[in-house]
Motif scaffolding. Structure first.
Motif, PDB file in Angstrom:
ATOM      1  N   TYR A 299     -20.340  38.270  -5.024  1.00 22.20           N
ATOM      2  CA  TYR A 299     -19.989  36.904  -4.638  1.00 22.20           C
ATOM      3  C   TYR A 299     -18.845  36.406  -5.519  1.00 22.20           C
ATOM      4  N   ASN A 300     -17.996  35.558  -4.959  1.00 23.99           N
ATOM      5  CA  ASN A 300     -16.980  34.873  -5.745  1.00 23.99           C
ATOM      6  C   ASN A 300     -16.693  33.524  -5.105  1.00 23.99           C
ATOM      7  N   GLU A 301     -16.007  32.667  -5.826  1.00 23.17           N
ATOM      8  CA  GLU A 301     -15.708  31.339  -5.299  1.00 23.17           C
ATOM      9  C   GLU A 301     -14.592  31.392  -4.256  1.00 23.17           C
ATOM     10  N   LYS A 302     -13.600  32.245  -4.474  1.00 18.68           N
ATOM     11  CA  LYS A 302     -12.432  32.274  -3.602  1.00 18.68           C
ATOM     12  C   LYS A 302     -12.798  32.499  -2.148  1.00 18.68           C
ATOM     13  N   TYR A 303     -13.659  33.460  -1.883  1.00 21.35           N
ATOM     14  CA  TYR A 303     -13.995  33.801  -0.508  1.00 21.35           C
ATOM     15  C   TYR A 303     -15.380  33.345  -0.074  1.00 21.35           C
ATOM     16  N   TYR A 304     -16.315  33.190  -1.031  1.00 21.69           N
ATOM     17  CA  TYR A 304     -17.727  33.023  -0.664  1.00 21.69           C
ATOM     18  C   TYR A 304     -18.403  31.821  -1.322  1.00 21.69           C
ATOM     19  N   HIS A 305     -17.625  30.880  -1.847  1.00 24.48           N
ATOM     20  CA  HIS A 305     -18.150  29.596  -2.317  1.00 24.48           C
ATOM     21  C   HIS A 305     -19.256  29.739  -3.370  1.00 24.48           C
ATOM     22  N   PHE A 306     -19.115  30.715  -4.244  1.00 27.19           N
ATOM     23  CA  PHE A 306     -20.165  31.004  -5.228  1.00 27.19           C
ATOM     24  C   PHE A 306     -20.430  29.807  -6.134  1.00 27.19           C
ATOM     25  N   ASP A 307     -19.411  29.279  -6.799  1.00 28.16           N
ATOM     26  CA  ASP A 307     -19.592  28.155  -7.715  1.00 28.16           C
ATOM     27  C   ASP A 307     -19.976  26.889  -6.965  1.00 28.16           C
ATOM     28  N   THR A 308     -19.382  26.688  -5.804  1.00 30.31           N
ATOM     29  CA  THR A 308     -19.692  25.501  -5.009  1.00 30.31           C
ATOM     30  C   THR A 308     -21.162  25.483  -4.601  1.00 30.31           C
ATOM     31  N   ALA A 309     -21.689  26.638  -4.217  1.00 31.97           N
ATOM     32  CA  ALA A 309     -23.093  26.717  -3.801  1.00 31.97           C
ATOM     33  C   ALA A 309     -24.019  26.320  -4.943  1.00 31.97           C
ATOM     34  N   TYR A 310     -23.726  26.783  -6.153  1.00 34.86           N
ATOM     35  CA  TYR A 310     -24.538  26.409  -7.311  1.00 34.86           C
ATOM     36  C   TYR A 310     -24.415  24.912  -7.603  1.00 34.86           C
ATOM     37  N   ASP A 311     -23.214  24.382  -7.473  1.00 35.63           N
ATOM     38  CA  ASP A 311     -23.017  22.947  -7.717  1.00 35.63           C
ATOM     39  C   ASP A 311     -23.802  22.112  -6.713  1.00 35.63           C
ATOM     40  N   ILE A 312     -23.796  22.536  -5.454  1.00 40.86           N
ATOM     41  CA  ILE A 312     -24.580  21.836  -4.434  1.00 40.86           C
ATOM     42  C   ILE A 312     -26.064  21.897  -4.785  1.00 40.86           C
ATOM     43  N   ALA A 313     -26.550  23.079  -5.166  1.00 43.12           N
ATOM     44  CA  ALA A 313     -27.968  23.228  -5.530  1.00 43.12           C
ATOM     45  C   ALA A 313     -28.340  22.322  -6.693  1.00 43.12           C
ATOM     46  N   ASP A 314     -27.442  22.188  -7.661  1.00 35.89           N
ATOM     47  CA  ASP A 314     -27.698  21.350  -8.836  1.00 35.89           C
ATOM     48  C   ASP A 314     -27.784  19.875  -8.493  1.00 35.89           C
ATOM     49  N   ASN A 315     -27.273  19.495  -7.331  1.00 35.66           N
ATOM     50  CA  ASN A 315     -27.257  18.085  -6.939  1.00 35.66           C
ATOM     51  C   ASN A 315     -28.020  17.827  -5.647  1.00 35.66           C
ATOM     52  N   THR A 316     -28.934  18.748  -5.317  1.00 34.10           N
ATOM     53  CA  THR A 316     -29.724  18.624  -4.094  1.00 34.10           C
ATOM     54  C   THR A 316     -31.063  17.983  -4.372  1.00 34.10           C
ATOM     55  N   ASP A 317     -31.423  16.988  -3.551  1.00 34.46           N
ATOM     56  CA  ASP A 317     -32.735  16.346  -3.665  1.00 34.46           C
ATOM     57  C   ASP A 317     -33.776  16.995  -2.759  1.00 34.46           C
ATOM     58  N   ILE A 318     -33.329  17.521  -1.629  1.00 37.18           N
ATOM     59  CA  ILE A 318     -34.244  18.237  -0.728  1.00 37.18           C
ATOM     60  C   ILE A 318     -33.461  19.350  -0.041  1.00 37.18           C
ATOM     61  N   LEU A 319     -34.020  20.553  -0.111  1.00 38.69           N
ATOM     62  CA  LEU A 319     -33.373  21.740   0.448  1.00 38.69           C
ATOM     63  C   LEU A 319     -34.186  22.236   1.641  1.00 38.69           C
ATOM     64  N   PHE A 320     -33.540  22.321   2.794  1.00 41.17           N
ATOM     65  CA  PHE A 320     -34.168  22.859   3.996  1.00 41.17           C
ATOM     66  C   PHE A 320     -33.720  24.313   4.151  1.00 41.17           C
ATOM     67  N   VAL A 321     -34.672  25.233   4.053  1.00 40.67           N
ATOM     68  CA  VAL A 321     -34.390  26.666   4.139  1.00 40.67           C
ATOM     69  C   VAL A 321     -34.778  27.105   5.552  1.00 40.67           C
ATOM     70  N   VAL A 322     -33.773  27.427   6.371  1.00 42.18           N
ATOM     71  CA  VAL A 322     -33.986  27.592   7.803  1.00 42.18           C
ATOM     72  C   VAL A 322     -33.691  29.027   8.239  1.00 42.18           C
ATOM     73  N   GLY A 323     -34.724  29.731   8.721  1.00 35.81           N
ATOM     74  CA  GLY A 323     -34.519  31.023   9.344  1.00 35.81           C
ATOM     75  C   GLY A 323     -33.978  32.095   8.432  1.00 35.81           C
TER      76      GLY A 323
ATOM     77  N   TRP B  57     -37.540  18.846  -3.790  1.00 37.48           N
ATOM     78  CA  TRP B  57     -38.282  19.293  -2.615  1.00 37.48           C
ATOM     79  C   TRP B  57     -37.583  20.457  -1.899  1.00 37.48           C
ATOM     80  N   ILE B  58     -38.383  21.416  -1.459  1.00 40.53           N
ATOM     81  CA  ILE B  58     -37.916  22.546  -0.661  1.00 40.53           C
ATOM     82  C   ILE B  58     -38.753  22.601   0.611  1.00 40.53           C
ATOM     83  N   VAL B  59     -38.083  22.619   1.759  1.00 37.15           N
ATOM     84  CA  VAL B  59     -38.765  22.681   3.042  1.00 37.15           C
ATOM     85  C   VAL B  59     -38.418  24.004   3.705  1.00 37.15           C
ATOM     86  N   LEU B  60     -39.424  24.846   3.914  1.00 37.83           N
ATOM     87  CA  LEU B  60     -39.220  26.121   4.607  1.00 37.83           C
ATOM     88  C   LEU B  60     -39.450  25.930   6.100  1.00 37.83           C
TER      89      LEU B  60
END
Length: 275
Positions: free
Chosen positions: A184-208, A229-232
């Protein structure tokens, strides 16, 4: 859904972190795209003589470009014949309601979220809608329009081969997707952005998604550590995510297909926002 409605009511009234959706192959399976590892999955159909960890690698591509492109043009044919389903459209409507608090991270490379109208999509495994030079001499470009999609047994034509070469340096183009022997890398696959989003998420919906790749697991574990919160949402209840989240006090599970659960979720969110 009453407990989930109460959870969402609290989160939406606080007006703080993100409501993030992490989607996987299950949501696209309802549009007719086989999942990778099921009995009728992409790897089973497309790579009869190869294990995914062998075939789906840059190393294999570098020695067998035509074979890999035959497979990918077959893949593209499946994607082009598919249509977004009720789950995709529900997520699009949720984005409209939530605005900047909405985030979508997807493992899928089929572009169905964009075709349903979702605007901001973070594709952490790349996209079959784009290609890039295998020697990285330039940025990703849109998939060449004049290349015909194939049945898996069809050979590439000389014109196909010419169109699948980089116009800048002459080397093979490659699918703009993450292979098993790549990181994974940030340039092509949003690696750092994904972690930043996770760090600021109040509820995560994990779908399929079952939790078979590294970054999605890390996203879930980050939200879990923060006690958010995590919603599967998955008709199955024996996935890796079920295992690592078992006993988690901030877990809510919906054992339904995404095309059933997501429209219900959309209605709940819209009702709370409008109240």
């Amino acid at each position: 859904m009453e407990k989930l409605k109460s959870i969402l009511n609290t989160i939406l009234k606080e007006k703080k972190g993100y409501l993030t959706f992490l989607t996987g192959a299950g949501i696209s399976a309802e549009s007719g795209i086989p999942t990778y590892r099921s009995i009728d999955g992409i790897w089973v159909k497309g790579t009869k003589y190869h294990r995914p960890e062998e075939f789906g690698t840059y190393k294999y591509f570098s020695k067998n470009q035509e074979e890999v492109w035959q497979y990918n043009l077959f893949w593209k044919k499946l994607i082009e014949e598919a249509e977004p389903n009720l789950g995709h459209f529900a997520i699009t409507e949720i984005e409209k309601v939530l605005g900047d608090r909405f985030k979508l991270i997807t493992q899928n490379i089929d572009g169905l979220h964009q075709r349903s109208g979702t605007q901001k999509v973070y594709e952490i495994h790349g996209s079959k809608q784009k290609v890039r030079c295998s020697k990285e001499c330039s940025e990703p470009i849109d998939f060449p329009e004049n290349i015909n999609f194939k049945e898996y047994t069809e050979d590439l034509t000389p014109d196909d081969i010419d169109d699948l070469k980089c116009k800048k340096c002459g080397n093979w183009l490659r699918p703009h997707t993450l292979w098993f022997d790549e990181s994974y890398n940030e340039k092509y696959y949003h690696f750092d952005t994904a972690y930043d989003i996770a760090d600021n998420t109040d509820i995560l919906f994990v779908v399929g998604t079952s939790g078979s790749t590294a970054l999605p697991v890390s996203i879930v574990e980050t939200v879990k550590i923060r006690a958010k919160w995590i919603v599967l949402i998955n008709p199955e209840n024996d996935t890796y995510f079920d295992d690592i989240l078992r006993g988690c006090k901030t877990l809510y599970s919906i054992q339904e297909s995404s095309s059933v659960a997501l429209p219900q979720l959309k209605n709940i969110i819209a009702e709370i926002i409008s109240s």
